[in-house]
Design a protein around this motif. Structure first.
Motif, mmCIF file in Angstrom:
data_model
loop_
_atom_site.group_PDB
_atom_site.id
_atom_site.type_symbol
_atom_site.label_atom_id
_atom_site.label_comp_id
_atom_site.label_asym_id
_atom_site.label_seq_id
_atom_site.Cartn_x
_atom_site.Cartn_y
_atom_site.Cartn_z
ATOM 1 N N THR A 158 0.810 -1.228 0.000
ATOM 2 C CA THR A 158 0.000 0.000 0.000
ATOM 3 C C THR A 158 0.836 1.267 0.000
ATOM 4 O O THR A 158 0.344 2.330 -0.343
ATOM 5 N N LYS A 159 2.107 1.156 0.395
ATOM 6 C CA LYS A 159 2.983 2.328 0.437
ATOM 7 C C LYS A 159 4.313 1.968 -0.211
ATOM 8 O O LYS A 159 4.774 0.833 -0.095
ATOM 9 N N GLU A 160 4.890 2.988 -0.862
ATOM 10 C CA GLU A 160 6.223 2.761 -1.431
ATOM 11 C C GLU A 160 7.029 4.049 -1.396
ATOM 12 O O GLU A 160 6.481 5.148 -1.348
ATOM 13 N N ILE A 161 8.334 3.848 -1.395
ATOM 14 C CA ILE A 161 9.268 4.971 -1.468
ATOM 15 C C ILE A 161 10.191 4.704 -2.644
ATOM 16 O O ILE A 161 10.804 3.640 -2.733
ATOM 17 N N ASP A 162 10.266 5.681 -3.532
ATOM 18 C CA ASP A 162 11.131 5.567 -4.706
ATOM 19 C C ASP A 162 12.430 6.318 -4.408
ATOM 20 O O ASP A 162 12.466 7.539 -4.377
ATOM 21 N N LEU A 163 13.481 5.563 -4.167
ATOM 22 C CA LEU A 163 14.794 6.144 -3.894
ATOM 23 C C LEU A 163 15.779 5.831 -5.020
ATOM 24 O O LEU A 163 16.979 5.723 -4.783
ATOM 25 N N THR A 164 15.254 5.695 -6.241
ATOM 26 C CA THR A 164 16.153 5.506 -7.381
ATOM 27 C C THR A 164 16.844 6.834 -7.659
ATOM 28 O O THR A 164 16.308 7.903 -7.366
ATOM 29 N N PHE A 165 18.024 6.767 -8.229
ATOM 30 C CA PHE A 165 18.765 7.989 -8.507
ATOM 31 C C PHE A 165 18.012 8.886 -9.499
ATOM 32 O O PHE A 165 18.050 10.105 -9.382
ATOM 33 N N GLU A 166 17.310 8.273 -10.459
ATOM 34 C CA GLU A 166 16.535 9.075 -11.412
ATOM 35 C C GLU A 166 15.446 9.871 -10.697
ATOM 36 O O GLU A 166 15.232 11.054 -10.972
ATOM 37 N N GLU A 167 14.748 9.195 -9.771
ATOM 38 C CA GLU A 167 13.675 9.876 -9.046
ATOM 39 C C GLU A 167 14.244 10.945 -8.122
ATOM 40 O O GLU A 167 13.674 12.032 -7.997
ATOM 41 N N LEU A 168 15.358 10.662 -7.492
ATOM 42 C CA LEU A 168 15.988 11.662 -6.636
ATOM 43 C C LEU A 168 16.433 12.878 -7.456
ATOM 44 O O LEU A 168 16.254 14.019 -7.026
ATOM 45 N N LEU A 169 16.974 12.631 -8.646
ATOM 46 C CA LEU A 169 17.345 13.737 -9.530
ATOM 47 C C LEU A 169 16.112 14.524 -9.957
ATOM 48 O O LEU A 169 16.119 15.754 -9.981
ATOM 49 N N ARG A 170 15.039 13.792 -10.306
ATOM 50 C CA ARG A 170 13.814 14.447 -10.765
ATOM 51 C C ARG A 170 13.206 15.306 -9.657
ATOM 52 O O ARG A 170 12.814 16.446 -9.885
ATOM 53 N N THR A 171 13.121 14.774 -8.436
ATOM 54 C CA THR A 171 12.498 15.529 -7.351
ATOM 55 C C THR A 171 13.346 16.720 -6.900
ATOM 56 O O THR A 171 12.824 17.686 -6.370
ATOM 57 N N HIS A 172 14.643 16.644 -7.150
ATOM 58 C CA HIS A 172 15.536 17.744 -6.761
ATOM 59 C C HIS A 172 16.070 18.501 -7.985
ATOM 60 O O HIS A 172 17.042 19.242 -7.881
ATOM 61 N N GLU A 173 15.386 18.330 -9.115
ATOM 62 C CA GLU A 173 15.837 18.935 -10.373
ATOM 63 C C GLU A 173 15.943 20.456 -10.280
ATOM 64 O O GLU A 173 16.917 21.051 -10.738
ATOM 65 N N ASP A 174 14.956 21.088 -9.675
ATOM 66 C CA ASP A 174 14.991 22.553 -9.571
ATOM 67 C C ASP A 174 16.181 23.021 -8.742
ATOM 68 O O ASP A 174 16.840 24.009 -9.085
ATOM 69 N N GLU A 175 16.460 22.317 -7.649
ATOM 70 C CA GLU A 175 17.607 22.674 -6.815
ATOM 71 C C GLU A 175 18.918 22.487 -7.587
ATOM 72 O O GLU A 175 19.811 23.344 -7.526
ATOM 73 N N VAL A 176 19.005 21.364 -8.329
ATOM 74 C CA VAL A 176 20.215 21.083 -9.107
ATOM 75 C C VAL A 176 20.385 22.144 -10.195
ATOM 76 O O VAL A 176 21.477 22.681 -10.383
ATOM 77 N N LYS A 177 19.289 22.482 -10.884
ATOM 78 C CA LYS A 177 19.363 23.510 -11.932
ATOM 79 C C LYS A 177 19.772 24.848 -11.340
ATOM 80 O O LYS A 177 20.573 25.569 -11.926
ATOM 81 N N GLY A 178 19.204 25.189 -10.185
ATOM 82 C CA GLY A 178 19.572 26.445 -9.526
ATOM 83 C C GLY A 178 21.046 26.467 -9.175
ATOM 84 O O GLY A 178 21.742 27.459 -9.392
#
Length: 184
Positions: A158-178
């Protein structure tokens, strides 16, 4: 009064009338010429003002178009730089998953997942990471296509956590771009 005097008087009157008529004609001609000159001047001024306004509007349009084009070129260059930077980051991740530090990162990901979900979790990972994760004593689920990292889910799914590097990059994309934008 003789006829000659009479004829001379008529001739003089005729000359005076002709002189008066010529004078009126000259005055009217001058007035018409002045009116024409004034109208020509007004028309020239009006067209000169219209031409000036049109040229100013066209100049402003061209300048604004050039500014927009320059911004687009700059934006495209920044995006190309960012894409290149993300490609470098992905290559570094590919190198990182081959290092000994990656095993510690997987352990941290599993511990984080257990804290957030439950002590009994199922881990989905790359085929290359299955043996390392089995050694850690976790249940291994189906393999996933990723650069590295895991997807953890609780036992009932019923619950999951996506800690793949792609997902981590995607969720922090704005910070990385900044961060990358500040560096350029």
């Amino acid at each position: 009064m003789s006829i000659e005097t009479f004829l001379i008087e008529i001739e003089n009157r005729k000359k005076k009338d002709l002189a008066r008529l010529n004078k009126e004609l000259d005055e009217k001609g001058t007035a018409i010429q002045n009116q024409r000159d004034t109208q020509i001047k007004e028309i020239q001024e009006r067209f000169a003002n219209e031409a000036k306004l049109k040229s100013e509007r066209e100049f402003a349009r061209i300048i604004e178009s050039a500014r927009l084009q320059a911004k687009k070129i700059l934006f495209d260059a920044i995006n190309a730089n960012l894409e290149s930077a993300f490609d470098v980051i992905k290559q570094e991740i590919k190198n990182y998953v081959k290092s000994s530090q990656y095993k510690k990162t997987l352990e941290t990901m599993i511990n984080t997942s257990k804290k957030k979900l439950d002590q009994k979790i199922t881990i989905h990972c790359r085929e290359e990471d299955r043996t390392v994760l089995k050694e850690m004593g976790v249940t291994i689920g189906s393999p996933i296509q990723t650069l590295g990292g895991i997807i953890a889910e609780n036992n009932d799914g019923t619950k999951e956590i996506d800690l793949t590097f792609e997902e981590l990059l995607r969720t922090h994309e704005d910070e990385v771009k900044g961060f990358l934008t500040e560096r350029t």
